[in-house]
Design an enzyme around this catalytic site. Structure first.
Site, mmCIF file in Angstrom:
data_model
loop_
_atom_site.group_PDB
_atom_site.id
_atom_site.type_symbol
_atom_site.label_atom_id
_atom_site.label_comp_id
_atom_site.label_asym_id
_atom_site.label_seq_id
_atom_site.Cartn_x
_atom_site.Cartn_y
_atom_site.Cartn_z
ATOM 1 N N ASN A 18 0.834 -1.237 -0.187
ATOM 2 C CA ASN A 18 -0.123 0.023 -0.122
ATOM 3 C C ASN A 18 1.013 1.123 0.004
ATOM 4 O O ASN A 18 2.248 1.260 0.262
ATOM 5 C CB ASN A 18 -1.223 -0.013 1.052
ATOM 6 C CG ASN A 18 -0.387 0.239 2.568
ATOM 7 O OD1 ASN A 18 0.528 1.053 2.760
ATOM 8 N ND2 ASN A 18 -0.557 -0.592 3.548
ATOM 9 N N ASN A 72 -7.882 -7.512 10.157
ATOM 10 C CA ASN A 72 -7.665 -8.245 9.144
ATOM 11 C C ASN A 72 -7.962 -9.911 8.954
ATOM 12 O O ASN A 72 -8.040 -10.305 8.010
ATOM 13 C CB ASN A 72 -6.463 -7.861 8.165
ATOM 14 C CG ASN A 72 -6.449 -6.619 7.882
ATOM 15 O OD1 ASN A 72 -5.420 -5.637 7.828
ATOM 16 N ND2 ASN A 72 -7.371 -5.842 7.176
ATOM 17 N N ARG A 91 0.728 -11.485 2.408
ATOM 18 C CA ARG A 91 -0.042 -11.676 3.583
ATOM 19 C C ARG A 91 -0.712 -12.990 3.854
ATOM 20 O O ARG A 91 -1.252 -13.403 4.886
ATOM 21 C CB ARG A 91 -1.097 -10.495 3.809
ATOM 22 C CG ARG A 91 -0.405 -9.387 4.067
ATOM 23 C CD ARG A 91 -1.570 -8.117 4.660
ATOM 24 N NE ARG A 91 -1.604 -8.601 6.192
ATOM 25 C CZ ARG A 91 -2.566 -7.625 6.924
ATOM 26 N NH1 ARG A 91 -3.152 -6.632 6.594
ATOM 27 N NH2 ARG A 91 -3.059 -8.185 8.117
ATOM 28 N N ARG A 145 -8.499 -4.173 -2.153
ATOM 29 C CA ARG A 145 -8.314 -5.540 -1.291
ATOM 30 C C ARG A 145 -9.347 -6.478 -1.279
ATOM 31 O O ARG A 145 -9.177 -7.605 -2.168
ATOM 32 C CB ARG A 145 -8.079 -5.423 0.227
ATOM 33 C CG ARG A 145 -6.714 -4.540 0.305
ATOM 34 C CD ARG A 145 -5.451 -4.876 0.033
ATOM 35 N NE ARG A 145 -4.089 -4.187 0.050
ATOM 36 C CZ ARG A 145 -3.548 -4.269 1.110
ATOM 37 N NH1 ARG A 145 -3.853 -5.049 2.326
ATOM 38 N NH2 ARG A 145 -2.500 -3.508 1.343
ATOM 39 N N HIS A 174 -8.336 -0.313 2.802
ATOM 40 C CA HIS A 174 -9.257 -0.775 3.588
ATOM 41 C C HIS A 174 -10.401 0.239 3.956
ATOM 42 O O HIS A 174 -10.174 1.362 4.362
ATOM 43 C CB HIS A 174 -8.688 -1.500 4.658
ATOM 44 C CG HIS A 174 -7.898 -2.561 4.581
ATOM 45 N ND1 HIS A 174 -6.693 -2.839 5.229
ATOM 46 C CD2 HIS A 174 -8.132 -3.876 3.810
ATOM 47 C CE1 HIS A 174 -6.312 -4.021 4.864
ATOM 48 N NE2 HIS A 174 -7.129 -4.823 3.988
ATOM 49 N N ASP A 176 -11.840 0.422 6.767
ATOM 50 C CA ASP A 176 -11.518 0.894 8.123
ATOM 51 C C ASP A 176 -10.619 2.014 8.175
ATOM 52 O O ASP A 176 -10.272 2.745 9.351
ATOM 53 C CB ASP A 176 -11.314 -0.039 9.113
ATOM 54 C CG ASP A 176 -9.802 -0.820 8.869
ATOM 55 O OD1 ASP A 176 -9.288 -0.190 7.769
ATOM 56 O OD2 ASP A 176 -9.382 -1.714 9.595
ATOM 57 N N CYS A 270 -7.043 -1.168 13.198
ATOM 58 C CA CYS A 270 -6.590 -2.492 12.497
ATOM 59 C C CYS A 270 -5.789 -3.206 13.485
ATOM 60 O O CYS A 270 -5.766 -4.404 12.977
ATOM 61 C CB CYS A 270 -5.476 -1.908 11.563
ATOM 62 S SG CYS A 270 -5.869 -0.688 10.337
#
Ligand code: ARG
Length: 280
Positions: A18, A72, A91, A145, A174, A176, A270
């Site tokens: 990101n 996440n 990830r 994402r 994201h 959030d 997060c």
């Protein structure tokens, strides 16, 4: 309130997925930044506990620096865990850790069921799926994402309406990072992160309870705040102007230094996953 957090023992900026992440800048100051991350994480955990929450700790793992971002790992509502399927290979190693973590919680009766996303459908947990108790529905983010198709799976899994919002600014990858639904039914949001349809949907559902986060705050991830009690909201950063608006609505703003995590594109929300949310 019961939440999951995972300590930053192996947290660093090792890759770029990101626009916030800069491995060279991290390396320049790695020891200091890693120390700050550990101190901030401990301070936030202590604050949650002081405010009455219990924190389940997920074991960290070398080679998985972003495992700290427990929001996440999954979304959890009514004891049903819908596990994340990460878009980026960097990830994807977290998925196995998350499965093991939630299996432990299931053995302890802290959750009841664990569900995985269909193959090929990306979904990055509560980071892109925010439960709105007031409106009895989910707000979901898609594009950078999570896949749009994840929204239909969420609706089926929980039997609740889902409002998908397209995320159009790569810095707010994201949901959030640009939307925070507060316990009293208000929401903080950064309008430029959404398309026109998303903005009008938010406006329609929240009306006068939609609070705009100024750009300077948004760029410090102020929208990534975590409401740990009905009145206490934890921020990595919050201007006094934004704090004033929250105070008027009865909220207390708590600030923790989470600057090291902001370098990864994350802040308080997060770093926290709600485990005991109920739909009613
Ligand atoms: N570096 C992480 C990533 O890019 C940060 C995740 C932050 N999490 C969040 N829910 N916004 O995936």
């Amino acid at each position: 309130m019961r939440v999951a957090m995972s300590p930053p023992d192996f947290f660093s900026i090792d890759y770029v997925i990101n626009p916030w992440m800069d491995p060279a800048a991290w390396q320049h100051d790695a020891a200091q930044l890693a120390g700050d991350a550990k101190a901030g994480w401990r301070e936030m955990k202590a604050l949650y506990e002081k405010l009455g929450a219990s924190v389940e700790v997920q074991r960290p793992k070398a080679g998985l620096p972003d495992l700290v971002f427990t929001a996440n790992s999954a979304v959890v509502l009514d004891g049903i865990v819908l596990l994340a399927r990460f878009r980026f290979p960097e990830r994807q190693g977290e998925e196995q850790e998350n499965m093991a973590f939630f299996q432990r919680l299931r053995r302890q009766y802290a959750v009841q069921r664990i569900i995985t996303m269909p193959e090929g459908v990306f979904f990055e947990g509560a980071g892109d799926a925010i439960w709105d108790l007031t409106r009895q529905s989910f707000w979901t983010g898609y594009g950078p994402r999570s896949s749009l198709q994840a929204s239909a799976v969420i609706a089926r899994t929980y039997g609740k309406p889902v409002h998908p919002l397209k995320l159009v600014d790569p810095r707010f990858y994201h949901l959030d990072t640009c939307l925070c639904v507060l316990p009293g039914g208000e929401a903080l949001h950064f309008p430029a992160a959404f398309d026109a349809d998303g903005r009008s949907l938010l406006q329609k559902h929240f009306g006068k309870d939609l609070i705009e986060v100024p750009e300077a705050d948004a760029l410090k991830l102020a929208a990534n705040a975590f409401p740990i009690t009905p009145n206490d909201v934890v921020f990595g950063s919050c201007s006094t102007a934004l704090e004033g608006q929250l105070n008027e609505r009865g909220y207390i703003v708590h600030r923790v230094n989470l600057g090291s995590f902001a370098r990864s594109g994350g802040s308080a929300f997060c770093l926290t996953l709600t485990l005991d949310a109920r739909s009613a």
